[in-house]
Design an enzyme around this catalytic site. Structure first.
Site, PDB file in Angstrom:
ATOM      1  N   ILE A  96      10.061  -4.294  -1.405  1.00 36.34           N
ATOM      2  CA  ILE A  96       9.608  -4.348  -2.936  1.00 36.34           C
ATOM      3  C   ILE A  96      10.333  -3.140  -3.267  1.00 36.34           C
ATOM      4  CG2 ILE A  96       7.220  -3.742  -2.559  1.00 36.34           C
ATOM      5  CD1 ILE A  96       6.777  -5.380  -4.959  1.00 36.34           C
ATOM      6  N   GLU A 136       2.634   7.972   0.278  1.00 30.99           N
ATOM      7  CA  GLU A 136       1.249   7.846  -0.540  1.00 30.99           C
ATOM      8  C   GLU A 136       1.303   7.200  -1.631  1.00 30.99           C
ATOM      9  OE1 GLU A 136       0.085  12.171  -0.864  1.00 30.99           O
ATOM     10  OE2 GLU A 136       0.064  12.322   1.447  1.00 30.99           O
ATOM     11  N   ASN A 137       2.462   7.396  -2.698  1.00 31.81           N
ATOM     12  CA  ASN A 137       2.701   6.708  -3.874  1.00 31.81           C
ATOM     13  C   ASN A 137       2.515   5.198  -3.988  1.00 31.81           C
ATOM     14  OD1 ASN A 137       2.756   8.977  -5.520  1.00 31.81           O
ATOM     15  ND2 ASN A 137       5.050   8.777  -5.308  1.00 31.81           N
ATOM     16  N   TYR A 142      -0.349  -0.006  -4.124  1.00 33.25           N
ATOM     17  CA  TYR A 142      -1.066  -1.295  -3.024  1.00 33.25           C
ATOM     18  C   TYR A 142      -2.633  -1.283  -3.091  1.00 33.25           C
ATOM     19  CZ  TYR A 142       3.699  -1.622  -1.442  1.00 33.25           C
ATOM     20  OH  TYR A 142       5.086  -1.646  -1.423  1.00 33.25           O
TER      21      TYR A 142
END
Length: 172
Positions: A96, A136-137, A142
């Site tokens: 994604i 981390e982003n 999620y």
């Protein structure tokens, strides 16, 4: 602008390769050596491999457009196409990605919703994905979407072994 999501076909092969390489490179080039990154790109995104993935009835690619411009894509897998052995009631979000200039426009959220809708329409109870432990982003995104870590697996960037977190979300 309105976003439109469309299923990819073999006619989209060249564009799929281009956006795959661009978005993967933009996402991971800062944290990986050029040699490891290039080795991965050559293995993962050569045309014959992408064509094989597009032809697999258990894998599905979708492009998302912002206006007339291709902004990102989604790849989902079911059954034996999943990259980890999972129950039949699961769907994997394998890729994604959204082009950098379209970050923070809600397109990732729309692609995620497309995956969830596809899973529900297919009678799946759970969706899962692997995400690099240092991204981390993405992990934060999620987690906001209700995913929780259920394990880990190895991911190879060239010959550099890295750790992906396996994160899942129950749909029922």
């Amino acid at each position: 602008m309105t976003a439109i999501i469309q299923k990819c076909t073999v006619e989209d092969l060249q564009e799929l390769q281009k956006i795959s390489i661009e978005t993967f490179t933009d996402t991971f080039q800062e944290q990986n050596s050029p040699e490891h990154l290039q080795a991965y790109l050559e293995k993962a995104y050569y045309l014959e491999k992408l064509e094989e993935e597009l032809a697999n009835p258990l894998s599905h690619f979708f492009f998302i457009y912002s206006g007339q411009e291709l902004a990102g894509y989604l790849k989902i897998n079911t059954g034996s196409a999943q990259t980890e052995e999972m129950d039949e009631d699961t769907l994997e979000i394998e890729r994604i990605y959204v082009r950098t200039k379209f970050h923070k426009h809600g397109l990732g959220r729309q692609l995620m919703q497309k995956a969830i809708d596809f899973a529900l329409q297919s009678g799946k109870q759970k969706i899962w994905l692997g995400v690099w432990e240092e991204n981390e982003n993405a992990i934060g995104f999620y987690q906001k979407k209700g995913f929780v870590q259920i394990g880990t697996h190895s991911f190879f960037m060239g010959d550099d072994e890295q750790v992906d977190l396996i994160m899942a979300k129950n749909l029922s």
